[in-house]
Scaffold this active site. Structure first.
Site, PDB file in Angstrom:
ATOM      1  N   SER A 209       0.846  -1.199   0.000  1.00 12.83           N
ATOM      2  CA  SER A 209       0.000   0.000   0.000  1.00 12.83           C
ATOM      3  C   SER A 209       0.883   1.251   0.000  1.00 12.83           C
ATOM      4  O   SER A 209       2.062   1.174  -0.364  1.00 12.83           O
ATOM      5  CB  SER A 209      -0.941  -0.020   1.217  1.00 12.83           C
ATOM      6  OG  SER A 209      -1.918   0.981   1.093  1.00 12.83           O
ATOM      7  N   ASN A 210       0.327   2.391   0.379  1.00 16.26           N
ATOM      8  CA  ASN A 210       1.125   3.627   0.415  1.00 16.26           C
ATOM      9  C   ASN A 210       0.613   4.522   1.546  1.00 16.26           C
ATOM     10  O   ASN A 210      -0.278   4.125   2.296  1.00 16.26           O
ATOM     11  CB  ASN A 210       1.074   4.335  -0.941  1.00 16.26           C
ATOM     12  CG  ASN A 210      -0.341   4.701  -1.324  1.00 16.26           C
ATOM     13  OD1 ASN A 210      -0.972   5.534  -0.685  1.00 16.26           O
ATOM     14  ND2 ASN A 210      -0.875   4.031  -2.347  1.00 16.26           N
TER      15      ASN A 210
END
Ligand code: PMT
Length: 396
Positions: A209-210
């Site tokens: 993810s980020n």
């Protein structure tokens, strides 16, 4: 309605300028931030010291500071404002506004302002009734300027009639009504907004993810909704509350987000792509938790579908706004994305700029379309969202 609003108060050379101090105080008390621009003659009627004190900002009169040559940028001032109010507005200033004369800072700011403009005329009854003044007022109305009608009563000349500047309380009500009207300017329109980070599962436990928190996208959804638009927010995982009036659709992966956006875009008048979408996802998602071994591990990734590019290819007359989060060659990369994904404009933010990007409550962005690049100062994400929605309205 006035809380957090940026208002420029223009003061021209009329005896009614004595009421401008009360007007400014009322606007500030209602939560607005007020910057005052005066014509040179206005200083004869009310002192800059008084206005600087009540507005809590230095007064602007000249194009530049004669002491150090620093420019008072009318363009930046015009961009900063949510509303430009000229009170009192003399017959002379209104005549110049009606014909585009720009011989002082108050008038150049008028020509640069992208926000709603209101004038509260103040003059003697014969000047007000004169055909030339009425013609100029009519022209201003046609140009979209809001006129806060003067009242009748005793005038500085000793005569009695129409020409007294409206009372400050009445002007504040008119300003609130204009901002309210502006807020509902997107009634009947439907927007899709993406926000937050996507999650690409590796196995039932782990994912890629980020850092996106969703704050920027949620602020855009809220700003659109506050102006009356119907908003569908396709959201990656966040801990944020859904903005009032907004319909939220939760997704996890880039593929889920693609499905939801592609299905919903045809009914929309536009879309704002704020989500930080994974460009790659694991080729295979393990059914069970991957066990660690002694050797290193290589994950095979495949490209995700580009949601924005898909919508861009099927955009028609809709407005499509993209975001670009960059770490180098910012302008060049953003312009490339603008072209490739067929955005109407793109909002560039850079991780190299303090106060910009992921997670915080502020952002520093540049709005880039095919003709202009407009850098904005450090603002809250809500203020940035307002600027984005202002620009969307220009494209609609
Ligand atoms: O959520 P916050 O913590 O408030 O942070 C806000 C933000 C930094 C996430 C936001 O301001 C931002 O910049 N969002 C876009 C980030 C990004 O990943 O941009 P990009 O350069 O990778 O993508 C360009 C555009 O294409 C974006 O509009 C993106 O939403 C879109 N895109 C990208 C890949 C993909 N597969 N589909 C897409 O639609």
């Amino acid at each position: 309605m006035l809380k957090g609003k940026h208002i420029i108060l223009g003061i021209t050379g009329s005896i009614a300028a004595y009421k401008s101090a009360v007007l400014c105080r009322l606007l500030v008390s209602a939560g607005a931030e007020v910057k005052v621009v005066m014509t040179p003659l206005a200083k004869q009627f009310i002192t800059p010291l008084t206005m600087a004190t009540v507005s809590q900002h230095p007064i602007l009169v000249d194009f530049f500071n004669p002491e150090n040559g620093e420019w008072n940028s009318h363009v930046k001032l015009g961009e900063w404002a949510d509303l430009y109010l000229i009170a009192p507005a003399t017959a002379n200033t209104m005549a110049k506004m009606a014909t585009g004369v720009a011989d002082n800072l108050l008038l150049t700011t008028y020509l640069s302002a992208r926000c709603p403009v209101a004038v509260a005329p103040a003059m003697d009854l014969d000047m007000y009734a004169h055909v030339a003044t009425q013609r100029n007022i009519e022209q201003l109305r046609r140009d979209g300027v809001h006129i806060v009608e003067p009242g009748s009563g005793f005038l500085a000349s000793g005569l009695v009639g129409k020409g007294r500047m409206a009372e400050p309380e009445h002007i504040v009500e008119a300003v609130s009504a204009i901002l309210e009207e502006k807020k509902k300017s997107l009634e009947g329109k439907h927007f899709l907004v993406t926000a937050g980070a996507t999650i690409e599962p590796i196995d039932p436990v782990r994912f890629i993810s980020n850092h996106s928190s969703g704050k920027m996208g949620y602020a855009v959804a809220e700003a659109l909704s506050e102006r009356g638009a119907e908003v569908t927010l396709v959201s990656g995982r966040t801990s944020l509350a859904t903005p009032k009036g907004v319909k939220r659709v939760d997704v996890l992966s880039a593929e889920d987000m693609w499905q939801e956006c592609v299905a919903r875009f045809p009914e929309c008048d536009g879309a704002v792509m704020c989500a930080a979408v994974a460009d790659y996802t694991p080729s295979v998602v393990a059914e069970q938790k991957l066990k660690k071994g002694d050797s290193d591990m290589t994950l095979e990734l495949r490209r995700t579908k580009d949601i924005a590019a898909t919508l861009g290819a099927n955009k028609g007359k809709r407005v499509l706004v993209g975001f670009a989060m960059e770490t180098e060659h910012e302008q060049q990369n953003a312009v490339g994305k603008l072209e490739r994904k067929n955005f109407d404009f793109i909002v560039l933010n850079s991780l190299r700029t303090e106060g910009a990007g992921f997670r915080g409550d502020t952002n520093v962005v540049t709005l880039i379309d095919r003709e202009h690049s407009q850098p904005l100062p450090l603002m809250s994400k809500h203020e940035v969202a307002e600027k984005i929605v202002d620009k969307i309205e220009e494209f609609l």
